[in-house]
Design a protein around this motif. Structure first.
Motif: not given
Ligand code: ADP
Ligand code: MG
Length: 659
Positions: A387, A545, A348, A496-497, A418, A389, A415
């Protein structure tokens, strides 16, 4: 913890299996009782060995020095033999009564045969060496009992509980209940897991994380049983006790390791019911043809496959104990072996390859909206999320002293983003896709080439701006990937998301073999499934996540798992720290333990088989059989113990860096 009499739960092989999941049906006939860890049982055996051993030795001396005093020598030998043989025969009889036929019967029978033929000295010598082996096995570094005793020592027996009137009273740690409040002074270890409710301190968590760097703790921080409170007195509310503590789970893991078997041992187990009768038959035939009871006794002793049976568990216990000291928690013991077959890794990004500590680097409001308004709206909603962010937004809002508004109906879609209601207006904060899925027109989008993570903020269906974040690569990420390649890992991928531009930048910096950006939790799973068709895949994630992807891999490795249940539940391996170098260290440990298990098995089988042949042709005397049997078992035990020190260089390097 109940301590039964000294022989309970022991087979002739003497392994104390404290594991309740086992049904006691291994070839060795180890009883698996959930007994506590204690010295008293092995102390009991030491008394038997000392008294019996001195008597037997005395009989040899008497025979040598006063050959005319036959009776005294015989009497000593008789008493010695009975004292030494008692624990072994007792266990064998109990097994027979319980309808189980195992290896104990072989040694018990050998001893009985020696007694019956009037050779008390031989009976004594055989029993003596067997008991000594048992004691050494439980006391050495590769023994589960010893490893666990070391852990138990970490958590103090007593605690200072705060009464309702604010008085401290000394209680036994075992009496503590959830939500009790305890005082822990500097220099003391924490007796249970808990949360600090007052005071601050630094804590050495090396016993659990393997990281010797002290950690700052203040109100609301979690503390863990067995870690050391260094600088301040703190009041702690108890959150987990006994086996539920992280330390308790590590203990359980070591116990589980002791009952682990390799395929070879499982085959032996399956035929265990035939093994003893076959050996007895060969013994009878030998007696028939050679007429030598000594050959039969030697044969019975040497055919007891202690070395083979101990080959796996001793190595696995030592490996698991070494892993625990590095802060590597192996939830599924079978994965210690599996790890040596892994060929691909999927990481991840956020929180795994990067440190996950985001900071806001751009605020881009649309139209009339001000920076402060954009921040206020988003932070008011994000304060309910964990999260990265969300944490970054709330932190910045606090620094800018922007007051947060009351939000209701908070909902997080993992992912994605909110949403909540603020002053009866609906607010959505999330990635571009999350909004497009809801047919919201983003108006202005950030340039594709911007290498930052971006979330959009929507107020009442109307986008009011976006906010850009950046975090940094973990210092050791590149080093870790290099080590994995050196270990023969063919493919390192990243999912990655996050946005394409960010993913591409990280992938290029770390020379990742392949990556996928803009992933949803399901698409991470799909990526892993696809990779799994061509090789064994390990998935590494920060556990919160990434749970579905962690579970989808052949092996799931959760990062920074200390105190987090989710990570430990979905992964098979949990790293208590965020130090990525634990991953190659774990692979090395896995391979080394594989090599040692194989060495042990080959040696053990050759030894038993060779010994049988030598006994049948009459070359092996019973005394030699007893000595060699003990020696072979000890060779296995000490070969396995070599694993205990694996990875020590990693913790040493960290300690050196601090100074
Ligand atoms: P990664 O796979 O890089 O760990 P995540 O799966 O946690 O990323 O999240 C993917 C995307 O979803 C983030 O880059 C963000 O844009 C969005 N995201 C996820 N959770 C939140 C949140 N609580 N608030 C705002 N954006 C979110
Ligand atoms: Mg993540």
């Amino acid at each position: 913890m109940d301590h039964h009499s000294c022989n309970n739960g022991h087979c002739a092989c003497g392994h104390d299996h404290g594991h309740h999941k086992m049904d006691g049906t291994c070839i060795c006939g180890h009883d698996h009782h959930s007994e506590g860890v204690g010295h008293d049982r092995s102390m009991g055996k030491i008394v038997f060995v000392l008294v019996g051993g001195i008597l037997t030795l005395n009989s040899f001396l008497l025979n040598g020095i006063f050959p005319e005093q036959k009776f005294a020598g015989q009497l000593c030998a008789l008493l010695g033999a009975f004292i030494l043989a008692f624990p072994i025969i007792w266990t064998a009889v109990k097994d027979l009564v319980g309808g189980k036929v195992y290896m104990n019967e072989l040694v018990a029978l050998a001893i009985l045969a020696a007694l019956a033929s009037g050779d008390f000295q031989i009976a004594g010598v055989i029993a003596f060496f067997l008991l000594v082996t048992i004691i050494i096995e439980t006391r050495t570094a590769s023994g589960a009992q010893r490893s666990i005793e070391e852990l138990v020592k970490l958590a103090p027996d007593t605690a200072r509980r705060l009464g309702p009137d604010g008085n401290e009273e000394n209680v036994r740690a075992a009496e503590l209940q959830l939500h009790d409040k305890i005082v822990v002074r500097p220099g003391e270890n924490f007796p249970v897991d808990g949360k600090i409710i007052s005071g601050e301190s630094t804590v050495n968590q090396a016993s659990i994380t393997g990281e010797s760097l002290p950690v700052e703790k203040s109100e609301k921080s979690d503390v863990f049983a067995g870690t050391q409170n260094l600088t301040g007195a703190v009041i702690v509310e108890v959150t987990r006790i006994g086996a539920d503590t992280t330390l308790g789970k590590v203990q359980e893991m070591i116990l589980q390791a002791e009952s682990s078997r390799t395929p070879a041992v499982r085959i032996i187990d399956r035929y265990a019911g035939y093994y003893t009768p076959t050996i007895l038959m060969i013994g009878c035939i030998t007696w028939w043809f050679t007429g030598s009871i000594d050959s039969v006794i030697a044969f019975l002793v040497i055919s007891c496959p202690c070395a083979v049976v101990l080959a796996t568990p001793t190595a696995v216990v030592a490996a698991v104990a070494a892993a625990a000291r590095l802060g590597i928690f192996i939830k599924n013991i079978a994965h210690l072996e599996l790890a040596s077959h892994i060929k691909s890794f999927v990481f991840d990004k956020t929180g795994t390859l990067t440190d996950g500590l985001l900071s806001v680097v751009a605020i881009h409001p649309f139209g009339e909206t001000t920076n402060a308004k954009l921040l206020q709206v988003s932070a008011s909603v994000e304060r309910f999320s964990n999260h990265p962010t969300a944490l970054a937004l709330v932190k910045l809002a606090a620094e800018a002293e922007i007051p947060l508004l009351d939000a209701a109906d908070f909902k997080e879609t993992h992912g994605r983003g909110v949403e909540a209601t603020l002053d009866s207006k609906q607010v959505i904060v999330g990635r571009a896709n999350f909004l497009k899925e809801r047919a919201i027109n983003l108006k202005e989008e950030a340039a594709d080439s911007d290498t930052m993570s971006i979330v959009y903020v929507v107020l009442d269906g109307d986008p009011i701006g976006w906010i850009g974040f950046r975090d940094k690569l973990r210092n050791e990420a590149a080093e870790m990937l290099g080590e994995l390649r050196a270990l023969g890992i063919r493919h390192c991928a990243m999912v990655t998301g996050d946005r394409e531009a960010v993913a591409a930048e990280v992938a290029a910096k770390l020379q990742i073999d392949s990556y996928e950006s803009g992933c949803l939790p399901q698409s991470k799973v799909a990526f892993v499934e696809k990779l799994k068709t061509s090789s064994r895949v390990a998935v590494v994630g920060d556990g919160v996540n990434d749970a579905p992807a962690l579970a989808a891999g052949d092996m799931g490795i959760a990062m920074g798992a200390i105190g987090s249940d989710i990570a430990v539940n979905s992964a098979s391996i949990a790293l208590m720290t965020n130090d990525l170098r634990r991953i190659p260290a774990f692979l090395k440990l896995s391979r080394k333990s594989q090599v040692i298990v194989n060495q042990n098995l080959v040696f053990g089988m050759l030894f038993v088989f060779g010994g049988m042949v030598l006994s049948i042709i009459g070359v092996m005397t019973p005394v030699w059989a007893a000595v060699l049997h003990a020696a072979s078992t000890l060779i296995i035990i000490f070969n396995s113990a070599r694993l205990v020190r694996t990875g020590e260089e990693l913790t040493l390097r960290e300690t050196a860096k601090e100074q």
